[in-house]
Every structure is written in structure tokens, then in C-alpha cells.
Design a protein around this motif. Sequence first.
Motif, PDB file in Angstrom:
ATOM      1  N   UNK A   1      49.679  29.245  35.163  1.00 43.38           N
ATOM      2  CA  UNK A   1      48.402  29.775  34.708  1.00 43.38           C
ATOM      3  C   UNK A   1      48.117  31.052  35.480  1.00 43.38           C
ATOM      4  N   UNK A   2      47.594  32.057  34.782  1.00 46.61           N
ATOM      5  CA  UNK A   2      47.151  33.286  35.439  1.00 46.61           C
ATOM      6  C   UNK A   2      45.781  33.632  34.873  1.00 46.61           C
ATOM      7  N   UNK A   3      44.805  33.825  35.742  1.00 48.96           N
ATOM      8  CA  UNK A   3      43.437  34.098  35.320  1.00 48.96           C
ATOM      9  C   UNK A   3      43.027  35.524  35.664  1.00 48.96           C
ATOM     10  N   UNK A   4      42.155  36.070  34.845  1.00 50.76           N
ATOM     11  CA  UNK A   4      41.575  37.376  35.144  1.00 50.76           C
ATOM     12  C   UNK A   4      40.320  37.189  35.981  1.00 50.76           C
ATOM     13  N   UNK A   5      40.349  37.692  37.195  1.00 53.46           N
ATOM     14  CA  UNK A   5      39.166  37.732  38.045  1.00 53.46           C
ATOM     15  C   UNK A   5      38.612  39.155  38.008  1.00 53.46           C
ATOM     16  N   UNK A   6      38.085  39.650  39.107  1.00 52.25           N
ATOM     17  CA  UNK A   6      37.430  40.957  39.133  1.00 52.25           C
ATOM     18  C   UNK A   6      37.206  41.370  40.573  1.00 52.25           C
ATOM     19  N   UNK A   7      36.930  42.662  40.765  1.00 52.84           N
ATOM     20  CA  UNK A   7      36.475  43.056  42.101  1.00 52.84           C
ATOM     21  C   UNK A   7      35.182  42.320  42.454  1.00 52.84           C
ATOM     22  N   UNK A   8      34.449  41.849  41.421  1.00 58.37           N
ATOM     23  CA  UNK A   8      33.216  41.092  41.646  1.00 58.37           C
ATOM     24  C   UNK A   8      33.484  39.682  42.153  1.00 58.37           C
ATOM     25  N   UNK A   9      34.754  39.270  42.208  1.00 57.11           N
ATOM     26  CA  UNK A   9      35.094  38.001  42.850  1.00 57.11           C
ATOM     27  C   UNK A   9      35.015  38.118  44.370  1.00 57.11           C
ATOM     28  N   UNK A  10      34.947  39.360  44.874  1.00 54.27           N
ATOM     29  CA  UNK A  10      34.934  39.612  46.313  1.00 54.27           C
ATOM     30  C   UNK A  10      33.748  40.480  46.746  1.00 54.27           C
ATOM     31  N   UNK A  11      33.367  41.436  45.917  1.00 59.24           N
ATOM     32  CA  UNK A  11      32.337  42.405  46.290  1.00 59.24           C
ATOM     33  C   UNK A  11      31.002  42.034  45.655  1.00 59.24           C
ATOM     34  N   UNK A  12      29.914  42.454  46.305  1.00 55.88           N
ATOM     35  CA  UNK A  12      28.587  42.140  45.766  1.00 55.88           C
ATOM     36  C   UNK A  12      27.724  43.374  45.552  1.00 55.88           C
ATOM     37  N   UNK A  13      28.223  44.542  45.871  1.00 58.90           N
ATOM     38  CA  UNK A  13      27.443  45.767  45.678  1.00 58.90           C
ATOM     39  C   UNK A  13      28.375  46.901  45.299  1.00 58.90           C
ATOM     40  N   UNK A  14      27.832  47.861  44.540  1.00 63.00           N
ATOM     41  CA  UNK A  14      28.549  49.093  44.285  1.00 63.00           C
ATOM     42  C   UNK A  14      29.555  49.049  43.159  1.00 63.00           C
ATOM     43  N   UNK A  15      29.637  47.926  42.434  1.00 62.85           N
ATOM     44  CA  UNK A  15      30.631  47.825  41.364  1.00 62.85           C
ATOM     45  C   UNK A  15      29.995  47.600  39.998  1.00 62.85           C
ATOM     46  N   UNK A  16      28.691  47.683  39.921  1.00 61.94           N
ATOM     47  CA  UNK A  16      28.004  47.547  38.643  1.00 61.94           C
ATOM     48  C   UNK A  16      27.761  46.128  38.195  1.00 61.94           C
ATOM     49  N   UNK A  17      28.201  45.146  38.966  1.00 61.81           N
ATOM     50  CA  UNK A  17      28.016  43.743  38.587  1.00 61.81           C
ATOM     51  C   UNK A  17      26.642  43.246  39.004  1.00 61.81           C
ATOM     52  N   UNK A  18      26.026  42.458  38.128  1.00 64.62           N
ATOM     53  CA  UNK A  18      24.762  41.815  38.454  1.00 64.62           C
ATOM     54  C   UNK A  18      24.987  40.448  39.067  1.00 64.62           C
TER      55      UNK A  18
END
Length: 258
Positions: free
Chosen positions: A139-156
Motif C-alpha cells: 500500500x502507498x498513500x498520498x500524504x502532504x507537507x501538512x502531515x508535518x507542518x502547521x503553518x505557511x503551506x495554505x492548509x487549514x
Amino acid sequence: MTDMARRHAGGRPVAMVTGGASGIGRAVVEDLAAHGYRVVVLDLAVPQGPARDHVRWVSGDVRDPGAHDEAVRTALSVFGGLDLFIGNAGIHDGGIGVRELSGAALAEMARHVLDVDVVGYLLGARATAGALAERAGSMVFTLSDASYLVRGNGAGIAYTAAKHAALGVVRHLAADLAPAVRVNAVAPGGIVTALRTARGAPVFAAAQEVAAVVREFNPLGVVLRAEEVAPLYRFLASPAAAGITGEVLRPDGGLSVR
């Protein structure tokens, strides 16, 4: 023929991909198909055009357990097995913070994001685990920089919560399904795709402006394309990664070292 294809004397390896109609998912489908895989794609949207012998489409919502079951049945009945599950379907929250919506609106949006981005992964893993174990699959899943970061990446807050949770899903599955199935992930950052919010709005409507911000923000000064990230999924499913499980590749231009 790839190393994975050579492992199966009866034919080419088989993958199931969720969210494969656009963005990173579509690039992954094309990359797999070009390297010897037959692919079943589960997506809400089924593209028009001539059918391809090595790709089958199942129209369905990843929040529906039956949709995953139907995609697995398609893989087994049409292609004879399953070697790889790629959980990729996802939606964004549009960068919404905790104080920007009413309680009811926040609850509705958060449930939608979490249901697609987390529960959809759980349902895909449940549906595919047995078939994958029979062929020592991955299995391979798509995560995101938002899996690690909480600011500056546009994620809410909802998208950040979902992608942090999905990281936990990967780690739990890796431990739970070993040694029969390997479980890994790719966590892209700064890739401008057709990703949409829970309300259906494009996240990257101003693509050129977003690309300029990404290039300035990440240490390598790059804006990767989906086609450049897609081979990482295939690598994690390959014999070259036979000793890797519970790990995440982070093609994000070096955000982890900021």
C-alpha cells in the motif's frame, strides 16, 4: 518489463488507485500503466474517451465501503489479482481556521475532509488487505507537507488534522499488516494540481502566483510537477524497496529543513 512485472509469470502486476482522474493520482495511473501495470481506478469522475485494455474505471465515492469493494472485485475478476493499493483521493479545506466558520459549518466541513482524506484511506485498506496479502503486495498513500507542518503551506485546521491522522494510519497499517503487506507513503509539497476544497472550489485557482510563492518558500526553489512525483509510488511498491515499510518520502523542495 519492470522488476515487479517479472515477479508474476501469469501477467503484469495489478494496482488499484483512488482519486486517479486528476492531479497526482492521474500521473500515478499513467506512470504505472507505462511501466507494466494494469490499473483499476476508483474515482467520482470517469473520464470520457476510448477504453484502454490495461485500465479499468470504477465510479464511486471513497466514503462508501461498497465502492472500494467493487473496485477490488474488478481487479480480481478482470485482472486476476491485486499487488498494489494507492490511497490518493483527497480534498482540501481551503485554509480555513478554527474561528472563521460557525460551529455547524466547521463541523460539516471538517467531517467532509476527514471522511474523504482519512476514512477513505481506512476503507481502501480494509477492502484491499486480503488480496494484497495473497501476493505480498504493498500500500502507498498520498500524504502532504501538512502531515508535518502547521503553518505557511495554505492548509487549514481540518486538512492539517486529516493529513496528520493519515500519517498515523500509515504507521498503524505498516505494523498491523507486516510481514504480508508493506505500507508506505509519499508526502508531496508545493505541487500545483486540480485539488479542490470541500465546497468544490479549486485550491490553486491562481496557479502562477502559487508557483511563485512555492518556489520562494522551499529551500530548493523548485515547483515539482505531478509527473515528477509519480515514480516514487512505483518505487515504494518495487523490489528495490523490499525492506521499507512505515516510511514516508517527502518530495517538498526541502521544507523539512527550513
